[in-house]
Scaffold this active site. Structure first.
Site, short mmCIF file in Angstrom:
data_model
loop_
_atom_site.label_atom_id
_atom_site.label_comp_id
_atom_site.label_asym_id
_atom_site.label_seq_id
_atom_site.Cartn_x
_atom_site.Cartn_y
_atom_site.Cartn_z
N LYS A 82 21.76 77.12 56.24
CA LYS A 82 20.22 76.83 56.01
C LYS A 82 19.73 78.28 55.71
O LYS A 82 20.33 79.11 54.88
CB LYS A 82 19.51 76.57 57.32
CG LYS A 82 19.85 74.99 57.50
CD LYS A 82 19.46 74.61 59.15
CE LYS A 82 20.53 75.08 60.42
NZ LYS A 82 20.30 74.53 61.52
N ASP A 136 22.89 70.77 67.94
CA ASP A 136 21.53 69.82 68.47
C ASP A 136 22.16 68.38 68.28
O ASP A 136 21.35 67.60 68.78
CB ASP A 136 20.64 70.28 67.46
CG ASP A 136 20.90 70.32 66.07
OD1 ASP A 136 19.94 70.19 65.33
OD2 ASP A 136 22.04 70.29 65.55
N1 LIG Z 1 5.51 66.76 57.20
C1 LIG Z 1 6.77 66.89 56.86
N2 LIG Z 1 7.06 66.18 55.81
C2 LIG Z 1 8.40 66.29 55.39
N3 LIG Z 1 9.28 67.15 55.87
C3 LIG Z 1 8.92 67.81 56.90
C4 LIG Z 1 7.53 67.68 57.72
N4 LIG Z 1 7.49 68.50 58.43
C5 LIG Z 1 8.65 69.11 58.49
N5 LIG Z 1 9.34 68.82 57.98
C6 LIG Z 1 10.71 69.03 57.74
O1 LIG Z 1 11.51 69.42 58.85
C7 LIG Z 1 11.95 70.71 59.23
C8 LIG Z 1 11.76 71.17 60.62
O2 LIG Z 1 12.71 70.41 61.15
P1 LIG Z 1 12.61 70.31 62.63
O3 LIG Z 1 13.75 69.20 63.22
O4 LIG Z 1 11.37 70.36 63.41
O5 LIG Z 1 13.05 71.83 63.14
P2 LIG Z 1 14.59 72.61 63.05
O6 LIG Z 1 15.17 72.21 61.43
O7 LIG Z 1 14.40 73.92 62.76
O8 LIG Z 1 15.38 72.03 63.95
C9 LIG Z 1 11.15 71.63 58.10
O9 LIG Z 1 12.24 72.62 57.61
C10 LIG Z 1 10.81 70.52 57.01
O10 LIG Z 1 11.74 70.74 55.99
O1 LIG Z 2 18.13 71.17 63.22
P1 LIG Z 2 18.26 71.74 62.13
O2 LIG Z 2 18.07 73.24 62.12
O3 LIG Z 2 17.78 70.92 61.01
O4 LIG Z 2 19.96 71.59 62.16
C1 LIG Z 2 20.70 70.38 61.64
C2 LIG Z 2 21.93 71.09 61.16
O5 LIG Z 2 22.11 72.02 60.15
C3 LIG Z 2 23.22 72.28 59.80
O6 LIG Z 2 22.93 73.50 58.74
C4 LIG Z 2 24.05 72.94 60.83
O7 LIG Z 2 25.42 73.27 60.30
C5 LIG Z 2 24.30 72.05 61.83
O8 LIG Z 2 25.09 72.67 62.98
C6 LIG Z 2 22.81 71.30 62.41
O9 LIG Z 2 23.01 70.51 63.32
#
Ligand SMILES: Nc1ncnc2c1ncn2[C@@H]1O[C@H](COP(=O)(O)OP(=O)(O)O)[C@@H](O)[C@H]1O
Ligand SMILES: O=P(O)(O)OC[C@H]1O[C@@H](O)[C@H](O)[C@@H](O)[C@@H]1O
Length: 529
Positions: free
Chosen positions: A227, A262
């Site tokens: 990412k 996760d």
């Molecule tokens: N309203 C939305 N519509 C589409 N994509 C979204 C929206 N809100 C968040 N996202 C996507 O979800 C991602 C965040 O995912 P989340 O699971 O909350 O956090 P992380 O990826 O840090 O675990 C953001 O990077 C974005 O790409």
């Molecule tokens: O919860 P996020 O930030 O969207 O991560 C999802 C996945 O993102 C990938 O890039 C990682 O390699 C994984 O380990 C991870 O599970």
């Protein structure tokens, strides 16, 4: 009026008429040239759109091939083929939180039996446990008061913190110190509802959303960043040791008793509320999947066979690649300019970090070659990641007849004051093409997992089968057209009959609870209980 005057007037009138005709001719030529130029511009726009439609198409037959390729790569990764794109990481989670279930099952011979079904240990966990969930965009600190078999989750609290972008590309110490400081602040707000018995150390489940080569349930070395992260000096280091040192520097007395990806946390959290959960898929900033594999189907596993006979595998499916994947010029350019070129090919076609960027690249080509937003290409359209997936989602879900919401988004993001209706409809169509390809590719991946588990068909003995896939991640949760397309595609791939036994459900924030549960089940005090 004398003859001369009459002639003179006639000459002037003729000259004026001739001038008028001349002007009219010039005006009509200009109009014709403008019309021809406009027609040419529209032809160019249509050509680019048709090329994207072709490049992004994912017919069902192709998706089936991709699912088969996913299964092959899963097998390869389980054989520890060092070149395998799917790492298929051992999670050391072989005993998922679960409940004892009594369900009617139709036995092979047609009789009805009441079977007691229980996989692994019942999560009869008590006590206060913490979880820290580090994702690609934000991280959460969570505390859970567990009340055992009956009360289960008595109370939970969490706080979400956006990760400052500079820490994603800083040093490992800066990142972990920031996280530990937030954790220490959170612990200070514990309050009366949460209580830790005297003499006990606080314990933490650490959800780390990056590929880690685990060496135990509570240790593992970072394989690579993905990412938006790129932190020197962290790859190859034990992330639990890094976090523990940062926690000590905060003067916090807390022990990390579980390290999970996760997807594994979501699977554990999902199984805690539904015994039929067999896999978990994250569609957030990145994408990944974990599933429950038979321990004797893991050639590279040379440890003792777990009592449960199962082992949760973190697939790291974002790194899946296949010549069947419909890669376009936009994907290749995005990958070339990314922090991790050549890596996470499947993730870059599907997940939230990238969908908006793919749309931007297509709109940029339309602006340059077909003047979609006027004769001048909007300067902000040249900026990487200026169009984020939440913005794309908002535009994509505009149902107004003149797409005014989409238009105002383009104005906010690209600084384009007013766009033509044609430009707004083309933008909507591009969002649809990019989201649909991502959703369909994700569905193909899930279908691959179900095939690997033999859950893509109904059992021959007509026994009841219920298979649950726990979903999480901001993309899946908030991008309704994306998740609807994913689910429709999975039904299409499975066929109505088999699809009736498969449930895809949002397991919101399951990874936090899951990590806390795993921290509890691996507590240093567990054996003393
Ligand atoms: N309203 C939305 N519509 C589409 N994509 C979204 C929206 N809100 C968040 N996202 C996507 O979800 C991602 C965040 O995912 P989340 O699971 O909350 O956090 P992380 O990826 O840090 O675990 C953001 O990077 C974005 O790409
Ligand atoms: O919860 P996020 O930030 O969207 O991560 C999802 C996945 O993102 C990938 O890039 C990682 O390699 C994984 O380990 C991870 O599970």
């Amino acid at each position: 009026m004398g003859k001369g005057a009459v002639v003179g007037t006639a000459v002037v009138v003729c000259a004026a008429a001739a001038a008028a005709v001349g002007v009219a001719v010039v005006v009509s030529r200009r109009r014709r040239r403008r019309r021809e130029a406009e027609d040419e511009r529209k032809r160019k726009a249509a050509a680019v759109v048709e090329e994207v439609e072709r490049a992004f198409s994912t017919p069902t037959a192709l998706l089936r091939g991709i699912a088969d390729a996913m299964v092959e790569e899963m097998e390869r990764g389980l054989r520890a083929d060092l070149q395998a794109p799917l790492k298929m990481l051992i999670s050391y989670v072989d005993n998922l939180p679960t409940g004892m279930e009594f369900r009617f099952r139709f036995g092979g011979n047609g009789n009805v039996g009441l079977f007691q079904i229980g996989y692994g240990a019942l999560m009869d966990e008590h006590g206060l446990f913490y979880a820290l969930d580090l994702g690609g965009t934000n991280f959460r600190v969570i505390r859970v008061q567990l009340g055992g078999r009956e009360k289960r989750v008595v109370k939970q609290q969490y706080e979400e913190v956006s990760i400052p972008p500079h820490l994603m590309v800083g040093t490992s110490t800066e990142l972990f110190d920031f996280i530990a400081a937030e954790l220490e602040k959170f612990v200070r707000t514990e309050g009366e509802d949460f209580h830790l018995p005297d003499g006990k150390q606080r314990e933490l489940g650490f959800t780390f959303s990056f590929p880690v080569h685990q060496t135990s349930i509570s240790s593992g070395t970072l394989i690579k960043w993905t990412k938006g992260f790129c932190i020197n000096g962290a790859v190859g280091e034990d992330v639990v040791a890094e976090l523990s040192r940062a926690i000590e520097r905060q003067g916090l007395d807390m022990k990390v008793t579980a390290l999970v990806n996760d997807t594994v946390g979501t699977l554990a959290g999902g199984r805690y509320v539904d015994n039929d959960v067999v896999a978990a898929v994250i569609l957030g900033t990145g994408t990944n999947a974990a599933y429950v594999e038979h321990a004797n189907a893991i050639p590279k596993w040379n440890g003792l066979l777990p009592k449960s006979g199962n082992m949760v595998i973190n697939m790291e499916w974002g790194n899946f690649r296949s010549d069947k994947l419909p890669l376009s010029e936009y994907d290749n350019a995005l990958d070339f300019e990314s922090l991790n070129p050549g890596e996470q090919v499947y993730e870059k076609m599907i997940s939230g970090m990238y969908l908006g960027e793919i749309v931007r690249r297509i709109l940029l080509k339309l602006a340059r070659e077909a003047s979609l937003f006027g004769d001048v290409v909007p300067p902000k359209l040249e900026q990487l990641f200026v169009l984020r997936t939440p913005d794309m989602s908002a535009m994509h879900h505009d149902t107004s007849h003149d797409l005014k919401h989409l238009g105002s988004k383009l104005k906010d993001i690209l600084g384009v004051p007013d766009t033509s209706l044609e430009a707004r409809y083309i933008t909507l169509h591009v969002c649809d093409l990019v989201a649909e390809r991502g959703a369909r590719l994700a569905a193909a991946g899930i279908y691959g997992i179900l095939k690997k588990l033999g859950k893509d068909k109904l059992p021959n003995d007509f026994s009841q089968q219920r298979t649950v896939v726990a979903m999480d991640g901001g993309l899946y949760e908030h991008y309704k057209k994306f998740s609807a397309c994913l689910e429709a595609t999975l039904t299409d791939l499975l066929g109505e009959e088999a699809a009736s036994s498969v449930i895809v459900k949002l397991a919101n924030d399951g990874s936090g609870i899951g990590a806390a549960l795993l921290a509890a089940s691996h507590s240093q005090y567990a054996e003393a209980a």
